[in-house]
Design an enzyme around this catalytic site. Structure first.
Site, mmCIF file in Angstrom:
data_model
loop_
_atom_site.group_PDB
_atom_site.id
_atom_site.type_symbol
_atom_site.label_atom_id
_atom_site.label_comp_id
_atom_site.label_asym_id
_atom_site.label_seq_id
_atom_site.Cartn_x
_atom_site.Cartn_y
_atom_site.Cartn_z
ATOM 1 N N ALA A 120 0.793 -1.230 0.000
ATOM 2 C CA ALA A 120 0.000 0.000 0.000
ATOM 3 C C ALA A 120 0.824 1.279 0.000
ATOM 4 O O ALA A 120 0.260 2.367 0.066
ATOM 5 C CB ALA A 120 -0.924 -0.007 1.216
ATOM 6 N N ASN A 186 1.333 -4.444 7.540
ATOM 7 C CA ASN A 186 2.316 -4.994 6.608
ATOM 8 C C ASN A 186 3.183 -3.900 6.005
ATOM 9 O O ASN A 186 4.354 -4.121 5.692
ATOM 10 C CB ASN A 186 1.606 -5.775 5.499
ATOM 11 C CG ASN A 186 1.029 -7.086 5.990
ATOM 12 O OD1 ASN A 186 1.673 -7.821 6.731
ATOM 13 N ND2 ASN A 186 -0.191 -7.374 5.598
ATOM 14 N N HIS A 216 -0.693 7.020 4.421
ATOM 15 C CA HIS A 216 0.599 6.470 4.827
ATOM 16 C C HIS A 216 1.674 7.537 4.620
ATOM 17 O O HIS A 216 1.749 8.143 3.547
ATOM 18 C CB HIS A 216 0.958 5.242 3.990
ATOM 19 C CG HIS A 216 -0.090 4.174 3.997
ATOM 20 N ND1 HIS A 216 -0.247 3.304 5.046
ATOM 21 C CD2 HIS A 216 -1.038 3.842 3.083
ATOM 22 C CE1 HIS A 216 -1.246 2.465 4.770
ATOM 23 N NE2 HIS A 216 -1.739 2.780 3.591
#
Length: 263
Positions: A120, A186, A216
């Protein structure tokens, strides 16, 4: 035509299945025994749905894992022992240092490669490059909606129904984060393994009641200079805990497995 084995068939796997490169044939799907018959009803008849790697009647050119940490623990070592290359999306499994070493040794002994997919987040190539020239500090910040954190360890740290503003509920190492948030962290594990390691990468996790997106941020410093990488992603419609970009990174890995020029 090259042949692919896929471990798992949940929301992300379904997205990958729908967008595979035309010159890559999905030949095997590995799922728990209880799911074999139901998955058979969802895929083409020529695809073999199995519950054990040893039931494979051939040799895949590439294997991808899109099933979660338990599936990595169950199947990854066996895949590498066959000498098959595998791409992992559930990189958080490697927070277990003993398991990491087992996979590394098995890959080396059998001439196989273990690919850690970016998932991601963007910028993993930059973090890995900076490591070659003196990467000193890396912090990962992850911010998601309350729904994206439901069912995770976050519920033990904060009342997700009573969050009215952006709130950080966790700060720790990437190793601890990957173990406590196996379905959500992850990204942190991937950043850590590309950079300063599981125990030196700081992870900050936040909930935002006003967002439907996943944010993120990577902040890195070292002799190379400084970098800040920010990614605001949309979750899969079928699973709010899964990033659309994570699924796309698996599709890209599949494409790289068949293309002469790889990016």
């Amino acid at each position: 035509m090259k042949q692919l084995m896929m471990i798992g068939f949940g929301a992300m796997a379904s997205e990958v299945y729908a967008h595979l490169p035309q010159d890559l044939e999905l030949k095997w799907i590995v799922v728990p025994e209880r799911s074999v018959e139901s998955v058979k009803q969802k895929v083409d008849r020529h695809i073999q749905v199995i519950s054990d790697i040893n039931q494979c009647d051939g040799a895949p050119d590439y294997v991808i894992e899109v099933a979660g940490q338990a599936a990595v623990k169950e199947h990854a070592k066996n895949v590498l022992a066959h000498g098959w290359n595998i791409g992992l999306i559930s990189v958080g499994t490697l927070a277990d240092s003993e398991f990491f070493t087992e996979l590394q040794q098995t890959a080396e002994q059998n001439g196989a490669h273990l690919h850690l997919l970016a998932g991601a987040i963007a910028g993993i190539d930059g973090i890995a490059a900076a490591k070659e020239g003196g990467l000193e500090k890396v912090t990962y910040k992850g911010c998601k909606s309350p729904n994206s954190w439901r069912g995770s360890y976050a519920e033990q740290l904060i009342d997700l129904d009573q969050v009215h503003t952006v709130t950080m509920f966790y700060r720790g190492t990437a190793r601890e984060a990957a173990q406590k948030f196996p379905a959500n962290a992850n990204v942190a594990a991937t950043i850590a393994l590309a950079g300063v390691g599981m125990d030196n990468t700081i992870v900050e996790l936040t909930v935002d009641p006003d967002t439907t997106q996943n944010k993120h941020t990577i902040v890195a410093e070292g002799r190379f200079g400084q970098m800040t990488i920010e990614m605001v992603g949309v979750p899969l419609a079928s699973n709010p805990k899964t990033s659309t970009l994570a699924a796309l990174s698996v599709i890209r890995a599949c494409r790289n497995s068949v293309e002469a020029i790889q990016i």
